[in-house]
Design an enzyme around this catalytic site. Structure first.
Site, PDB file in Angstrom:
ATOM      1  N   LYS A 105       0.853  -1.188   0.000  1.00  0.00           N
ATOM      2  CA  LYS A 105       0.000   0.000   0.000  1.00  0.00           C
ATOM      3  C   LYS A 105       0.884   1.231   0.000  1.00  0.00           C
ATOM      4  CE  LYS A 105      -4.513   0.609   0.287  1.00  0.00           C
ATOM      5  NZ  LYS A 105      -5.531  -0.417   0.003  1.00  0.00           N
TER       6      LYS A 105
HETATM    7  N1  GLU Z   1      -7.232  -0.048  -2.927  1.00  0.00           N
HETATM    8  C1  GLU Z   1      -8.035  -1.205  -3.235  1.00  0.00           C
HETATM    9  C2  GLU Z   1      -8.120  -2.107  -2.030  1.00  0.00           C
HETATM   10  O1  GLU Z   1      -7.930  -1.693  -0.923  1.00  0.00           O
HETATM   11  C3  GLU Z   1      -7.610  -1.884  -4.517  1.00  0.00           C
HETATM   12  C4  GLU Z   1      -6.259  -2.506  -4.507  1.00  0.00           C
HETATM   13  C5  GLU Z   1      -5.841  -3.058  -5.875  1.00  0.00           C
HETATM   14  O2  GLU Z   1      -6.647  -3.124  -6.770  1.00  0.00           O
HETATM   15  O3  GLU Z   1      -4.663  -3.401  -5.967  1.00  0.00           O
HETATM   16  O4  GLU Z   1      -8.452  -3.256  -2.134  1.00  0.00           O
END
Ligand code: GLU
Length: 417
Positions: A105
């Site tokens: 993240k």
């Molecule tokens: N930010 C989204 C989540 O928390 C998508 C993550 C992604 O598609 O890699 O799942």
């Protein structure tokens, strides 16, 4: 809440699952520590000519099951512990739905609502350049999260491609369709929330048709969830955004509200309809069948969990419920479908996007949606059964599957060197 550290939530949840699975400390100790954390300073020339330096992060929690995967958040409250927790949740999210990724993240501390298009692009580009040494289609693949969208993903893709000297669409997912985005990706998280809500009702022997629903948060996840759940015949009685919420016990006109919000960065407080005004705290306490928290972490906590009246909670956001709140809700008999399952639709379609980018072979939307539903249905059924077998709640059930998969991969690979 002061002193709240979402990463403590993660460690507590891992511990609980590992204990039930009968693991020794050495089996899962590494899961409690992110593999890699990068903190960057992001200088940007602002429209008034001044230079502002923004703090940014990228955390790779695990790459045991595949490259790190997870979104990038632009929000004023981003900090390292939050990004660490969000990265870890991605590891378990990818594991529970069985897609070949670890978890990562990123975030930049900024308020995108106060930035011009030009300033936002400046942040996205320089941040990408700063984290470029650790991202890539084989190592770590960003995606949208709170405060970012397809346009920002397009800038990330372009910046990384310029550095490499050739087009690298697979470095990031959630891109605009014209430059390699997957059809259905923009709606995928909300679609997954809807599929999970329907599955939960079915598993409880109920029909979602006619149920009352409240949705906290009207960003991408909340608004698509509300639209699609309404299409299933449920009644959306309340929704909210940063400016507050609106309520009508006979049901809101979700299409009209979403169209209003989309028409040039409008806020819900300015929506004129047949509605009563409620606060973001009140929306969580409504007497509804289903509550979808689709905003930020730590919304349902020890301070309000006892007062929750919803019978089912489907977590569209990441980490909306604290560990203490989970215990309270459990005792009250509230069914909480955890984030790592309920909002996994986004990363599942991100996976489809990455596969399409690597193969340069593109799917139609029906194929995306059909495959998404198949994965989410199977994952839901597996979580529901293991939770029943072990007489634990749905969150612990999901973590039993996820932790087992990551530990198995860790053991098979061994500790290097
Ligand atoms: N930010 C989204 C989540 O928390 C998508 C993550 C992604 O598609 O890699 O799942």
């Amino acid at each position: 809440m002061s002193g709240y550290n979402p990463y403590d939530n993660v460690v507590a949840t891992i511990d609980r699952a590992a204990k039930i699975l009968g693991y020794e400390q050495s089996d899962y100790e590494s899961l409690k520590h992110p593999e890699r954390e990068l903190r960057v300073s992001v200088p940007v020339r602002m429209d008034d000519g001044s230079v502002k330096v923004f703090d940014g992060y990228r955390v790779q929690h695990s790459t045991v099951r595949g490259p790190a995967k997870g979104g990038i958040r632009f929000h004023h409250a981003v900090d390292n512990n939050e990004v660490k927790a969000l990265a870890a949740w991605m590891t378990f999210k990818c594991a529970v739905v069985g897609i070949p990724y670890g978890g990562g993240k990123g975030g930049v501390v900024c308020d995108p609502t106060k930035l011009s298009q030009n300033e936002k692009r400046g942040i996205a580009r320089r941040y990408t350049a700063m984290i470029a040494p650790i991202i890539g289609p084989e190592s770590d693949i960003p995606a949208p999260d709170v405060g970012t969208n397809a346009e920002v993903m397009g800038w990330i893709m372009d910046t990384y491609s310029m550095i490499k000297g050739h087009c690298v669409p697979g470095v990031v997912t959630g891109k605009p369709i014209a430059i390699g985005g997957a059809k259905g990706r923009a709606e995928a998280t909300g679609r997954g929330v809807m599929i999970t809500a329907v599955n939960t009702c079915k598993a409880l022997g109920k029909d979602i048709k006619g149920m009352s629903v409240a949705v906290q948060g009207m960003g991408n996840v909340g608004s698509i969830s509300a639209l699609l759940i309404e299409q299933q015949g449920a009644k959306i009685v309340a929704v909210s955004d940063v400016s507050g919420g609106v309520y009508n016990k006979n049901g809101l006109n979700i299409k009209e509200i979403v169209t209003f919000l989309d028409s040039g960065k409008k806020l819900l407080k300015d929506y004129q309809g047949d509605v009563e005004r409620i606060s973001n705290d009140e929306i969580l306490l409504l007497d509804v069948d289903i509550l979808v928290p689709a905003a930020l972490e730590n919304q349902i906590n020890a301070g309000n969990a006892e007062k929750i009246k919803a019978k089912i909670i489907v977590e569209g956001a990441n980490g909306p419920t604290t560990v203490e709140a989970d215990e309270i809700l459990d005792k009250k008999g509230v069914v909480v479908v955890p984030d790592i399952l309920a909002n996994a639709g986004g990363v599942v379609v991100s996976y489809f996007e990455w596969v399409q980018n690597i193969q340069s072979l593109y799917w139609d939307e029906e194929m995306v949606n059909t495959r998404l539903k198949a994965i989410l249905d199977d994952s839901f059924n597996a979580v529901w059964s293991i939770a029943k077998e072990n007489k634990v709640n749905t969150r612990t059930g999901a973590y039993l599957i996820a932790v087992q998969r990551v530990v198995e991969a860790t053991k098979l690979r061994g500790i290097w060197p």
